[in-house]
Motif scaffolding. Structure first.
Motif, PDB file in Angstrom:
ATOM      1  N   PHE A  36     -27.422  63.273  16.638  1.00  0.00           N
ATOM      2  CA  PHE A  36     -28.322  62.851  17.709  1.00  0.00           C
ATOM      3  C   PHE A  36     -29.177  61.655  17.303  1.00  0.00           C
ATOM      4  O   PHE A  36     -29.576  60.855  18.154  1.00  0.00           O
ATOM      5  N   ILE A  37     -29.474  61.536  16.022  1.00  0.00           N
ATOM      6  CA  ILE A  37     -30.195  60.346  15.564  1.00  0.00           C
ATOM      7  C   ILE A  37     -29.369  59.097  15.875  1.00  0.00           C
ATOM      8  O   ILE A  37     -29.867  58.103  16.402  1.00  0.00           O
ATOM      9  N   ARG A  38     -28.080  59.171  15.544  1.00  0.00           N
ATOM     10  CA  ARG A  38     -27.190  58.032  15.809  1.00  0.00           C
ATOM     11  C   ARG A  38     -26.975  57.824  17.307  1.00  0.00           C
ATOM     12  O   ARG A  38     -26.889  56.696  17.786  1.00  0.00           O
ATOM     13  N   GLU A  43     -28.607  51.157  17.143  1.00  0.00           N
ATOM     14  CA  GLU A  43     -28.430  50.415  15.888  1.00  0.00           C
ATOM     15  C   GLU A  43     -27.462  51.125  14.945  1.00  0.00           C
ATOM     16  O   GLU A  43     -26.911  50.513  14.025  1.00  0.00           O
ATOM     17  N   TYR A  44     -27.224  52.442  15.185  1.00  0.00           N
ATOM     18  CA  TYR A  44     -26.298  53.199  14.350  1.00  0.00           C
ATOM     19  C   TYR A  44     -24.923  53.372  14.998  1.00  0.00           C
ATOM     20  O   TYR A  44     -24.047  53.996  14.419  1.00  0.00           O
ATOM     21  N   TRP A  45     -24.749  52.838  16.214  1.00  0.00           N
ATOM     22  CA  TRP A  45     -23.464  53.006  16.880  1.00  0.00           C
ATOM     23  C   TRP A  45     -22.369  52.261  16.117  1.00  0.00           C
ATOM     24  O   TRP A  45     -22.640  51.269  15.424  1.00  0.00           O
ATOM     25  N   PRO A  46     -21.117  52.683  16.261  1.00  0.00           N
ATOM     26  CA  PRO A  46     -20.014  51.984  15.601  1.00  0.00           C
ATOM     27  C   PRO A  46     -19.935  50.519  16.041  1.00  0.00           C
ATOM     28  O   PRO A  46     -20.202  50.188  17.199  1.00  0.00           O
ATOM     29  N   PHE A  47     -19.556  49.679  15.108  1.00  0.00           N
ATOM     30  CA  PHE A  47     -19.435  48.250  15.368  1.00  0.00           C
ATOM     31  C   PHE A  47     -18.561  47.976  16.594  1.00  0.00           C
ATOM     32  O   PHE A  47     -18.898  47.138  17.439  1.00  0.00           O
TER      33      PHE A  47
END
Length: 373
Positions: A36-38, A43-47
């Motif tokens: 859930f943090i991601r 900013e933490y999502w996959p490129f």
């Protein structure tokens, strides 16, 4: 015959089971779990997810330029313009020695005694930073405290790498600079300030607990356990700041802060002075450390750790809370700049990278990745 009630679970066991299930659900679906943090922080999502709109825009620019590799002309002196497989040492060699730390290139096949001799000849002292010559996003970047750690790094490295003197200046910044061909004055479009991953003690909790209470640190839990080991049981004093990761990469938990307020005409002149002598460089981000803001504006005590080309990002967009819509706008704007610079260089006779050249680079990158597995 056994009474019916004796075959049924009693109320206390039911309550215990329900509590256990609730606890399990809380642990799996708490808003403070890594998932859930991601999920809530792009900013933490996959490129590949973040870059979907940018990829679509790149296709449009490729059609306009009639080349999928138009970006290669953005920085003619850097392989692929700095998007694919470029050599860090080749780029650093183009920068004045005044603005960079001592750096040693080490082939993956170099014998240990030769590395020892080279370090002695150049008067290196520990700690040092080791990083792959063609790596990205913090892969295998390590701060090494002593000789045997460097020798272990060499023994385990599947690729060529750099050894850099450790620069302990307090400010680490990423300064994004571009300049149109033929012009002497450029533009600084982004400044990011890096805040290394750390926790602050309260005099009660050990490092392991403090890490779990810090979202950025929690995402690095496995790496921190491997790095710090038994020291995670230590209880820091109240107010004691403990540095967890000395590497300024987002993938290592570093917080990126929007520092665009630092952009001034004086700062642009400093980077015009640094950039203009670099033949064939027009677009990219300087990752650097400096002693103070006063020194930065004066162009003094600046140490450029890396210069990234067409693949660089205006990293201020990764400040926590920065709008994904604004981030997409900024990224697309920078690709428009790449297109404009590349088109101008192409008009002046510079050829775009060919499919054959791109295929050669791609094969080399794949081979290096296979070696690292």
């Amino acid at each position: 015959m056994m009474p019916l009630q004796s075959t049924l679970p009693n109320q206390s066991s039911i309550d215990g089971s329900v509590s256990a299930v609730k606890a399990l659900l809380r642990s799996q679906f708490s808003v403070n779990t890594p998932f859930f943090i991601r999920l809530r922080s792009w900013e933490y999502w996959p490129f590949a997810v973040v870059y979907v709109p940018v990829f679509v825009y790149w296709l449009w620019l490729s059609l306009k330029s009639r080349s999928f590799f138009f970006f290669s002309a953005a920085n003619p002196s850097i392989e692929s313009g700095g998007l694919l497989g470029e050599s860090k040492i080749d780029i650093l060699d183009k920068i004045s020695d005044k603005f960079k730390p001592k750096t040693l290139f080490v082939s993956a096949t170099t014998r240990q005694e030769i590395v020892d001799d080279q370090l002695a000849d150049q008067h290196f002292s520990f700690p040092v930073i080791a990083k792959p010559n063609a790596g990205e996003r913090g892969w295998r970047v390590e701060k090494l405290e002593q000789q045997d750690e460097l020798m272990a790094y060499l023994a385990g490295s599947p690729v060529d790498f750099l050894v850099q003197e450790y620069v302990d200046y307090p400010l680490e910044l990423g300064v994004f600079y571009y300049r149109m061909p033929g012009q002497v004055e450029g533009t600084i479009s982004s400044v990011v300030q890096k805040e290394f991953l750390s926790v602050t003690g309260n005099g009660r909790d050990c490092l392991d607990i403090l890490i779990r209470q810090n979202e950025r640190a929690l995402l690095q839990l496995d790496a921190l356990r491997a790095k710090h080991g038994d020291t995670l049981t230590r209880v820091p004093k109240a107010g004691e700041k403990v540095l967890l990761m000395p590497i300024g990469n987002h993938s290592r938990g570093t917080k990126f802060l929007n520092a665009n307020h630092l952009i001034t005409p004086e700062l642009v002149r400093v980077f015009d002075h640094i950039s203009t002598p670099i033949d064939g460089f027009y677009f990219g981000r300087y990752d650097l450390r400096c002693r103070s803001l006063a020194d930065l504006y004066a162009g003094q005590y600046i140490r450029i750790l890396e210069l990234n080309g067409a693949g660089a990002e205006p990293a201020h967009i990764y400040q926590p809370g920065f709008s994904i819509w604004e981030a997409w706008r900024v990224l697309i704007q920078h690709w428009q700049v790449i297109y404009q610079i590349s088109r101008e260089n192409h008009r002046q006779g510079l050829a775009y990278m060919t499919f054959a050249e791109a295929k050669t680079i791609y094969k080399r990158i794949r081979a290096e990745k296979n070696q690292s597995v």
